[in-house]
Design a protein around this motif. Structure first.
Motif, PDB file in Angstrom:
ATOM      1  N   GLY A  92      91.241   1.052 -54.922  1.00  0.00           N
ATOM      2  CA  GLY A  92      90.574   1.978 -54.011  1.00  0.00           C
ATOM      3  C   GLY A  92      91.180   1.850 -52.621  1.00  0.00           C
ATOM      4  O   GLY A  92      91.840   0.860 -52.304  1.00  0.00           O
ATOM      5  N   VAL A 147      85.180   3.034 -59.029  1.00  0.00           N
ATOM      6  CA  VAL A 147      86.005   2.940 -57.822  1.00  0.00           C
ATOM      7  C   VAL A 147      85.999   4.276 -57.090  1.00  0.00           C
ATOM      8  O   VAL A 147      86.580   5.250 -57.565  1.00  0.00           O
ATOM      9  CB  VAL A 147      87.468   2.544 -58.167  1.00  0.00           C
ATOM     10  N   LEU A 150      89.636   6.365 -55.042  1.00  0.00           N
ATOM     11  CA  LEU A 150      90.739   5.791 -55.805  1.00  0.00           C
ATOM     12  C   LEU A 150      92.055   6.232 -55.187  1.00  0.00           C
ATOM     13  O   LEU A 150      92.290   7.428 -55.002  1.00  0.00           O
ATOM     14  CB  LEU A 150      90.649   6.257 -57.267  1.00  0.00           C
TER      15      LEU A 150
END
Length: 159
Positions: A92, A147, A150
């Motif tokens: 991320g 996440v 990303l």
């Protein structure tokens, strides 16, 4: 040159880079992700991994399978079976990291439910909403491999 540990340029809001041991590294905008065949995940409750504390309910994500993007980028196979030793590191923009193995993505049902999401509850997401979002829908607790923002998927081949 050994490309196993390639480090790429800083992330750009809303863009996803596939780098490392791919035949054709990719850089994809949210708009480009929306052009792929999509799948929809089931809505879920996001819970803390360590305490099981309820964080929030998340409506159904829609996005492209990670395996679709990996297949497009292509994995090297100069040494027969080399691709089966590949691990994928999802990062991320905030530095949060999760991993997947080739076997997990391509040789188990888990891979069918790992999405790069660009829509939630029928509404398009943008960078301000945290898109693109990686989501592993087959995990027992989805929070550890959820996440937001990303930035990158790196492919590395284990020796």
């Amino acid at each position: 040159m050994d490309s196993v540990n390639v480090i790429t340029a800083p992330a750009v809001d809303g863009a996803l880079v596939l780098s490392g041991r791919f035949q054709r590294p990719l850089s994809l905008s949210l708009e480009a992700l929306r052009r792929y065949d999509s799948v929809t995940a089931t809505a879920f409750d996001l819970r803390c991994y360590t305490t099981n504390r309820f964080i929030r309910s998340v409506d159904a994500y829609r996005g492209v399978r990670l395996t679709t993007l990996i297949a497009e980028a292509g994995l090297p196979n100069e040494v027969p079976g080399e691709f089966k030793r590949t691990v994928f590191i999802a990062r991320g923009q905030d530095g949060y990291v999760v991993t997947f193995s080739w076997h997990e993505l391509f040789n188990t049902p888990i891979g069918e439910n790992v999405l790069i999401a660009y829509e939630c509850g029928g509404c398009m997401l943008d960078a301000e909403d945290g898109a693109p979002i990686l989501f592993s829908g087959s995990d027992l607790l989805p929070a550890p491999r959820h996440v937001k923002r990303l930035a990158r998927i790196e492919a590395r081949v284990l020796s």
